[in-house]
Enzyme design. Structure first.
Site, PDB file in Angstrom:
ATOM      1  N   HIS A  83       0.853  -1.194   0.000  1.00  0.00           N
ATOM      2  CA  HIS A  83       0.000   0.000   0.000  1.00  0.00           C
ATOM      3  C   HIS A  83       0.887   1.241   0.000  1.00  0.00           C
ATOM      4  O   HIS A  83       1.312   1.713   1.054  1.00  0.00           O
ATOM      5  CB  HIS A  83      -0.908  -0.013   1.226  1.00  0.00           C
ATOM      6  CG  HIS A  83      -1.980   1.026   1.224  1.00  0.00           C
ATOM      7  ND1 HIS A  83      -3.324   0.737   1.080  1.00  0.00           N
ATOM      8  CD2 HIS A  83      -1.919   2.371   1.339  1.00  0.00           C
ATOM      9  CE1 HIS A  83      -4.029   1.854   1.117  1.00  0.00           C
ATOM     10  NE2 HIS A  83      -3.191   2.872   1.287  1.00  0.00           N
TER      11      HIS A  83
ATOM     12  N   HIS B 129       1.199   5.019  -2.191  1.00  0.00           N
ATOM     13  CA  HIS B 129       0.725   5.950  -3.216  1.00  0.00           C
ATOM     14  C   HIS B 129       1.931   6.598  -3.897  1.00  0.00           C
ATOM     15  O   HIS B 129       2.799   7.163  -3.224  1.00  0.00           O
ATOM     16  CB  HIS B 129      -0.155   7.026  -2.583  1.00  0.00           C
ATOM     17  CG  HIS B 129      -1.440   6.496  -2.043  1.00  0.00           C
ATOM     18  ND1 HIS B 129      -2.588   6.437  -2.798  1.00  0.00           N
ATOM     19  CD2 HIS B 129      -1.761   5.991  -0.831  1.00  0.00           C
ATOM     20  CE1 HIS B 129      -3.563   5.921  -2.070  1.00  0.00           C
ATOM     21  NE2 HIS B 129      -3.089   5.642  -0.867  1.00  0.00           N
TER      22      HIS B 129
ATOM     23  N   HIS C 215      -9.767   1.468  -0.812  1.00  0.00           N
ATOM     24  CA  HIS C 215      -9.674   2.052   0.520  1.00  0.00           C
ATOM     25  C   HIS C 215     -11.038   1.967   1.202  1.00  0.00           C
ATOM     26  O   HIS C 215     -12.057   2.347   0.623  1.00  0.00           O
ATOM     27  CB  HIS C 215      -9.270   3.526   0.432  1.00  0.00           C
ATOM     28  CG  HIS C 215      -7.831   3.748   0.097  1.00  0.00           C
ATOM     29  ND1 HIS C 215      -7.223   3.187  -0.982  1.00  0.00           N
ATOM     30  CD2 HIS C 215      -6.871   4.498   0.722  1.00  0.00           C
ATOM     31  CE1 HIS C 215      -5.951   3.575  -1.030  1.00  0.00           C
ATOM     32  NE2 HIS C 215      -5.717   4.372   0.002  1.00  0.00           N
TER      33      HIS C 215
ATOM     34  N   GLU D 137     -11.121   3.350   6.981  1.00  0.00           N
ATOM     35  CA  GLU D 137     -10.164   4.309   7.528  1.00  0.00           C
ATOM     36  C   GLU D 137     -10.982   5.408   8.189  1.00  0.00           C
ATOM     37  O   GLU D 137     -11.180   5.419   9.404  1.00  0.00           O
ATOM     38  CB  GLU D 137      -9.251   4.851   6.426  1.00  0.00           C
ATOM     39  CG  GLU D 137      -8.164   5.789   6.929  1.00  0.00           C
ATOM     40  CD  GLU D 137      -7.344   6.399   5.794  1.00  0.00           C
ATOM     41  OE1 GLU D 137      -6.278   6.957   6.092  1.00  0.00           O
ATOM     42  OE2 GLU D 137      -7.783   6.352   4.613  1.00  0.00           O
TER      43      GLU D 137
ATOM     44  N   ASP E  29       1.852   3.817   3.219  1.00  0.00           N
ATOM     45  CA  ASP E  29       0.829   4.719   2.680  1.00  0.00           C
ATOM     46  C   ASP E  29       1.461   5.873   1.887  1.00  0.00           C
ATOM     47  O   ASP E  29       1.613   5.780   0.679  1.00  0.00           O
ATOM     48  CB  ASP E  29      -0.050   5.243   3.817  1.00  0.00           C
ATOM     49  CG  ASP E  29      -1.417   5.715   3.360  1.00  0.00           C
ATOM     50  OD1 ASP E  29      -1.759   5.523   2.189  1.00  0.00           O
ATOM     51  OD2 ASP E  29      -2.165   6.262   4.190  1.00  0.00           O
ATOM     52  N   ASP E  30       1.788   6.963   2.558  1.00  0.00           N
ATOM     53  CA  ASP E  30       2.429   8.133   1.944  1.00  0.00           C
ATOM     54  C   ASP E  30       3.601   8.526   2.850  1.00  0.00           C
ATOM     55  O   ASP E  30       3.503   9.470   3.651  1.00  0.00           O
ATOM     56  CB  ASP E  30       1.442   9.303   1.835  1.00  0.00           C
ATOM     57  CG  ASP E  30       0.168   8.916   1.091  1.00  0.00           C
ATOM     58  OD1 ASP E  30       0.158   8.996  -0.146  1.00  0.00           O
ATOM     59  OD2 ASP E  30      -0.811   8.529   1.758  1.00  0.00           O
TER      60      ASP E  30
END
Length: 333
Positions: free
Chosen positions: A17, A19, A197, A200, A278-279
């Site tokens: 996962h 981005h 997604h 969350e 994630d980021d």
């Protein structure tokens, strides 16, 4: 909280996962902005990090930073920068979320050029750094279902051994999972594997909607399923894999710290969980840091992370030859 076992940080890792634009180092974005004379004032802190207040503001800063990425060559350079950082943190296999909205505006011909540039950098990184990358095309939820159809067409037209999946990111507060069924059906018919997604900010019901309405194999985040015991049992029974990003969840305020994060409880309940960033520059994390923090919070050691990586590799959107190659890299001697 106990001190971390330094050995876990150096283990080889699988990440599902990530981005692509969200993994752009701030210095990389600032340099591109300087080269193009684009004013990005207001999106960085004084020390040069990305600056955002909450999730909605994070999305706007993310999109502002992405505006400097205006052609395939920039994405080639970005891909190398991302993989260099991932490899330095022990990642041997990674999947990255790529949005045609940021890579040619949803036009299939333009998207092909972006994809080719990204894959070229990925091939070079595999040869030189020993890290394998695969692409998961994503639509952006807050851009709406019609725009998602364009992303799905791009994904379907380039599906193969490198573009292997389709998913959805963006603001969970806009639209319903089922509104994007056409896009997911299109991707499925092209042979792509599916993730989205949910769970969350959308709560446990968004996870149930994703499984029911989009028939996904994996869920991005999914951690708020813990609030619904019946849903937890369903995820475990169905073998749905969660792409869990603990550091992201803590920074964005879902949980106060790693100790309060439900990843351990989900795992103990039989849900398939994996670990990702994630980021990472937005959330001041790396895969090494995720491992260290999970070790401190839950006492997980090399055996636990070996199980997590095996789970991630089993759930990876790749062919069996790639899976076997990566499995050899995960072996600890």
């Amino acid at each position: 909280m106990t001190s971390a076992d330094s050995t876990v940080a150096h283990l080889p890792k699988v990440e599902l996962h990530l981005h692509h634009e969200g993994a752009a180092p701030p210095a990389f974005i600032r340099q591109l902005a300087h080269e193009k004379r684009i004013d990005l004032s207001g999106i960085f802190t004084p020390d040069g990090s990305y600056d955002f207040r909450d999730f909605a503001h994070f999305l706007s800063v993310y999109e502002a930073a992405s505006q400097v990425l205006t052609g395939p060559e920039e994405f080639r350079r970005l891909t190398w920068a991302i993989l260099e950082e991932s490899a330095a943190n022990g990642v041997v296999y990674s999947e990255t979320f790529l949005s045609p909205d940021f890579c040619g505006g949803g036009d299939v011909a333009a998207w092909r050029d972006y994809r080719a540039a990204i894959q070229d950098a990925a091939d070079e990184a595999e040869a030189k750094l020993g890290i394998t990358l695969r692409g998961v095309v994503t639509c952006v939820r807050h851009f709406g279902p019609e725009q998602a159809k364009a992303s799905a067409r791009c994904a379907a037209e380039t599906a193969g051994n490198w573009i292997t999946g389709f998913g959805m990111g963006g603001n969970e507060g806009m639209h319903r999972q089922g509104d994007f069924a056409w896009a997911f059906d299109c991707a499925r018919e092209a042979g792509l594997q599916l993730t989205t997604h949910a769970g969350e900010f959308g709560g446990p019901e968004s996870v149930r909607d994703a499984v029911r309405d989009l028939k996904v194999e994996r869920i991005g985040h999914g951690v708020r399923a813990i609030e619904d015991p019946d849903l937890v049992h369903e995820l475990a029974d169905r073998g749905i894999t969660l792409e869990v990003c603990p550091g992201s969840n803590v920074v964005l305020g879902l949980y106060p710290d790693f100790n309060a994060h439900p990843i351990a409880r989900l795992r103990e309940a039989g849900v398939k969980v994996t670990v990702s960033t994630d980021d990472p520059p937005f959330f001041h994390t790396t895969m090494r840091r995720e491992y260290e923090m999970l070790n401190r919070a839950f006492g997980w050691g090399p055996e636990d992370f070996a199980v997590l990586n095996a789970t991630a590799l089993e759930a990876a959107f790749c062919d069996e030859d790639t899976r076997a190659r990566v499995e050899k890299r995960l072996e600890i001697t």
